[in-house]
Design an enzyme around this catalytic site. Structure first.
Site, PDB file in Angstrom:
ATOM      1  N   ARG B 121       0.759  -1.978   0.153  1.00  0.00           N
ATOM      2  CA  ARG B 121       0.180   0.612   0.421  1.00  0.00           C
ATOM      3  C   ARG B 121       0.939   1.602  -0.287  1.00  0.00           C
ATOM      4  NH1 ARG B 121      -3.203  -3.506   3.464  1.00  0.00           N
ATOM      5  NH2 ARG B 121      -4.988  -4.057   2.797  1.00  0.00           N
ATOM      6  N   LYS B 143       2.889  11.837 -11.636  1.00  0.00           N
ATOM      7  CA  LYS B 143       1.943  10.968 -12.248  1.00  0.00           C
ATOM      8  C   LYS B 143       2.421   9.285 -12.700  1.00  0.00           C
ATOM      9  CE  LYS B 143      -1.511  12.590 -15.486  1.00  0.00           C
ATOM     10  NZ  LYS B 143      -1.563  13.377 -16.206  1.00  0.00           N
ATOM     11  N   GLU B 185       9.206  18.811 -25.175  1.00  0.00           N
ATOM     12  CA  GLU B 185       7.851  19.169 -23.484  1.00  0.00           C
ATOM     13  C   GLU B 185       8.892  20.576 -22.861  1.00  0.00           C
ATOM     14  OE1 GLU B 185       5.527  17.833 -22.043  1.00  0.00           O
ATOM     15  OE2 GLU B 185       5.323  15.205 -23.222  1.00  0.00           O
ATOM     16  N   LYS B 227       6.416  23.355 -14.181  1.00  0.00           N
ATOM     17  CA  LYS B 227       5.738  21.495 -13.437  1.00  0.00           C
ATOM     18  C   LYS B 227       5.623  21.462 -11.803  1.00  0.00           C
ATOM     19  CE  LYS B 227       4.590  17.242 -14.995  1.00  0.00           C
ATOM     20  NZ  LYS B 227       4.334  16.232 -15.345  1.00  0.00           N
ATOM     21  N   GLU B 237      -4.731  16.543 -10.965  1.00  0.00           N
ATOM     22  CA  GLU B 237      -5.295  17.437 -12.555  1.00  0.00           C
ATOM     23  C   GLU B 237      -6.988  17.069 -12.115  1.00  0.00           C
ATOM     24  OE1 GLU B 237      -4.311  14.520 -15.404  1.00  0.00           O
ATOM     25  OE2 GLU B 237      -3.950  16.152 -16.617  1.00  0.00           O
ATOM     26  N   ARG B 241      -3.870  21.588 -13.850  1.00  0.00           N
ATOM     27  CA  ARG B 241      -2.554  20.969 -14.230  1.00  0.00           C
ATOM     28  C   ARG B 241      -3.164  19.822 -15.653  1.00  0.00           C
ATOM     29  NH1 ARG B 241       0.533  16.300 -11.030  1.00  0.00           N
ATOM     30  NH2 ARG B 241       1.480  15.174 -12.793  1.00  0.00           N
ATOM     31  N   ASN B 245      -1.215  19.190 -20.731  1.00  0.00           N
ATOM     32  CA  ASN B 245      -1.569  18.303 -21.466  1.00  0.00           C
ATOM     33  C   ASN B 245      -1.704  19.022 -23.129  1.00  0.00           C
ATOM     34  OD1 ASN B 245      -1.641  16.515 -19.841  1.00  0.00           O
ATOM     35  ND2 ASN B 245      -4.204  16.727 -19.014  1.00  0.00           N
ATOM     36  N   HIS B 248      -1.190  17.619 -26.043  1.00  0.00           N
ATOM     37  CA  HIS B 248      -1.245  15.432 -25.483  1.00  0.00           C
ATOM     38  C   HIS B 248      -2.770  15.487 -25.878  1.00  0.00           C
ATOM     39  CE1 HIS B 248       2.130  16.559 -23.919  1.00  0.00           C
ATOM     40  NE2 HIS B 248       2.719  15.184 -22.953  1.00  0.00           N
ATOM     41  N   HIS B 252      -1.671  12.092 -28.212  1.00  0.00           N
ATOM     42  CA  HIS B 252      -2.046  10.769 -27.819  1.00  0.00           C
ATOM     43  C   HIS B 252      -2.330  10.395 -28.844  1.00  0.00           C
ATOM     44  CE1 HIS B 252      -2.356  11.987 -23.648  1.00  0.00           C
ATOM     45  NE2 HIS B 252      -0.841  11.600 -23.779  1.00  0.00           N
ATOM     46  N   HIS B 265       6.905   9.963 -28.461  1.00  0.00           N
ATOM     47  CA  HIS B 265       5.789  11.079 -27.570  1.00  0.00           C
ATOM     48  C   HIS B 265       6.646  12.821 -27.860  1.00  0.00           C
ATOM     49  CE1 HIS B 265       3.025  12.229 -24.700  1.00  0.00           C
ATOM     50  NE2 HIS B 265       3.799  13.194 -24.095  1.00  0.00           N
TER      51      HIS B 265
END
Lengths: 361, 361
Positions: B121, B143, B185, B227, B237, B241, B245, B248, B252, B265
């Site tokens: 956990r 993330k 980026e 960031k 997010e 946040r 993206n 993106h 994506h 990417h």
């Protein structure tokens, strides 16, 4: 219907407890800000009993709900089964505001919680525990997990539900042995925190075992309150929360050594509580009278006092590998008197050995 | 060595950035309260280059460290590979105070973070990103995720590292195309938040592409600062946040439609930024000059401006299925001017269609 508040996380959440509360699931979810799509995760057994009813209740409250049933039993708490649930979640288009509803016992609750904690990095989830064990223990407190081939609950998270709905009426279909398994945890709450609950259990074994609603409501509510109070103070199990493991150190070892089937979780915990009490007495922390009182209530609730199928040699390695061990040290929860426990990490292995001899003979 | 603080979670954490900082990994981990066993997760390629060195550095600082290498490439971000890492963690006896060290690019960082977030956990983890993309993006912000057969990053958590160590010297072995992927980026940070960074990139493409340490240090530090500032305000997010993206949404879709291989990417994000900029202009949010400026810098850094291999019809479904879509609505990050963006969820599909035609022809 009674409400127990759990002040954990950003906003906290409520546990609703009562008879025939299931009908209010949809409206309670709405009142707690939930809306949209809902995936009801259950097992084949519970799904057959309550699946359609729950879908109807959710549809009526405006949810787009679908059911997904995993096979009953501990084997469903695996990454492989989780992957099938993720597939279902993706194909039904659950987004970050959608809800996972866990309808079932501890296995379903733990699996559903793990899915909710990790799908899209976390979406809301709701617990509808259908066994006493899940109602008083696993559905409260946010410990969710799946098993690994090498050990139970090794993969998981601390992830709180948005609400827990406990319907006492669901217990009427619960087999006697599963009821007793849940009662072991209730007895545990008495020992670690509440002499009054313990004494209530001593005096009311007949109505409790007969599943009289008033008795069940009382012990379930009190158990949830105790667990909530402990979790509020130590969500991530850094210290205080460890007291909830009373009876679990030996209990887990007994479960593992007997292949997770011979003894139920609650039965193993009962044996573990006897062991932990004897260990406490052997260390001079409590009187022999306290040990006898604990043995007595466990017998009163038809729970086992020992595990003759086990041997000390086989149990020992499981103790050391327990996931609460830190730096190889076992954190023992020991009893001082009914309602009061303490944690010790320096118990001599010799003494542990003697106690294991006792409970395995 | 420079330090960027990220004030997220209970105590926050630091990103250390410099030349040849790797040698300080052990001491920095110690200074941040870490001790005991460490599992260094890497891929076969990076492990061959730096594995032994890192084990030596950790041993010298008193850690009991072992290496585990997964196959290089996106396929390692799966529950199946995670299960093999869990096995390693269990057999080497990692407890709740042990550390997972991610030594590698984004794949290793995301996988290691997912392991750390869910093993027992949650146990501490440390990021040692070895690609520019990982240094400026995936290693910062918490993330973490693995992929599902039906989509990327669908299973994961928000889970912050205890520290991030960026060694610029590691980039000297990085192939040109991977450097460019990371630079996409960096360009993004300029567009969404910092006109000065953007202008620095315009004026210094030669030293940046030549991997001059001073230039790399500057753009990496600034990227991490931007960031960190965004993540501090919106860890999970919920709103702000999302600006990270930028580029993106289409990116994506391009990645998915071309089977995650044809375009890296960063290259996909570059194409996506061109698309998002054109979309912004089509909606009257920015000038054509801004679009041209963005196209120009992307070309300057040897990144693609379009994806002729794709078609509008194939890209569209990926847009709608993007995991940031909530209630079926796409949240577009659009540009007003260099350094300033906004989010819109009501862009007409027709306009999106036109832009997709543009970037796929």
């Amino acid at each position: 219907m009674e409400e127990v508040k759990v002040k954990v996380g950003q906003d906290g959440y409520s546990i609703y407890i009562g008879q025939h509360t299931l009908a209010q699931l949809g409206s309670l979810m709405g009142r707690n800000g939930l809306t949209g799509k809902a995936l009801v995760l259950t097992d084949a057994q519970v799904g057959a009993l309550y699946g359609e009813q729950v879908l109807g209740i959710l549809a009526e409250a405006g949810f787009t709900a679908e059911l997904f049933a995993v096979p009953p039993g501990e084997d469903s708490k695996s990454l492989a089964v989780a992957e099938t649930v993720f597939s279902k979640a993706i194909t039904m288009g659950l987004d970050r505001k959608s809800v996972i509803v866990a309808l079932g016992g501890g296995v379903v609750g733990d699996l559903a919680g793990f899915i909710a904690a990790t799908y899209l990095r976390g979406i809301p989830f709701v617990q509808v525990p259908t066994t006493l064990l899940a109602q008083v223990d696993s559905s409260v407190g946010g410990k969710v997990a799946v098993n690994h081939a090498l050990g139970k609950n090794l993969i998981g998270a601390f992830y709180q539900p948005r609400l827990v709905l406990i319907d006492i009426a669901l217990l009427q279909s619960l087999p006697e042995r599963e009821l007793a398994s849940g009662l072991a945890e209730v007895i545990k709450y008495g020992i670690i925190e509440d002499a009054d609950l313990f004494s209530y259990l001593q005096k009311n074994s007949r109505p409790v075992l007969a599943k009289e609603p008033e008795a069940l409501q009382h012990i379930i509510k009190r158990s949830c309150e105790i667990k909530a109070a402990v979790v509020e103070q130590d969500e991530k199990e850094n210290s205080l929360r460890m007291i909830l493991n009373f009876g679990h150190t030996i209990g887990h070892a007994v479960e593992a050594d007997t292949g997770f089937g011979l003894y139920s979780h609650g039965e193993s915990v009962a044996i573990g509580m006897v062991g932990a009490a004897s260990l406490s007495a052997a260390l001079g922390l409590c009187s022999q009278e306290t040990v006898d009182t604990i043995r007595c209530i466990i017998a009163q609730y038809n729970l086992p006092l020992g595990a003759p199928e086990c041997t000390t040699d086989r149990l020992m390695p499981f103790l050391v590998r327990d996931k609460k061990a830190v730096g190889g040290k076992i954190h023992w929860v020991l009893v001082r008197s009914i309602g009061s426990v303490l944690i010790k990490d320096d118990v001599p292995p010799m003494t542990v050995d003697e106690i294991l001899q006792e409970i395995t003979c």
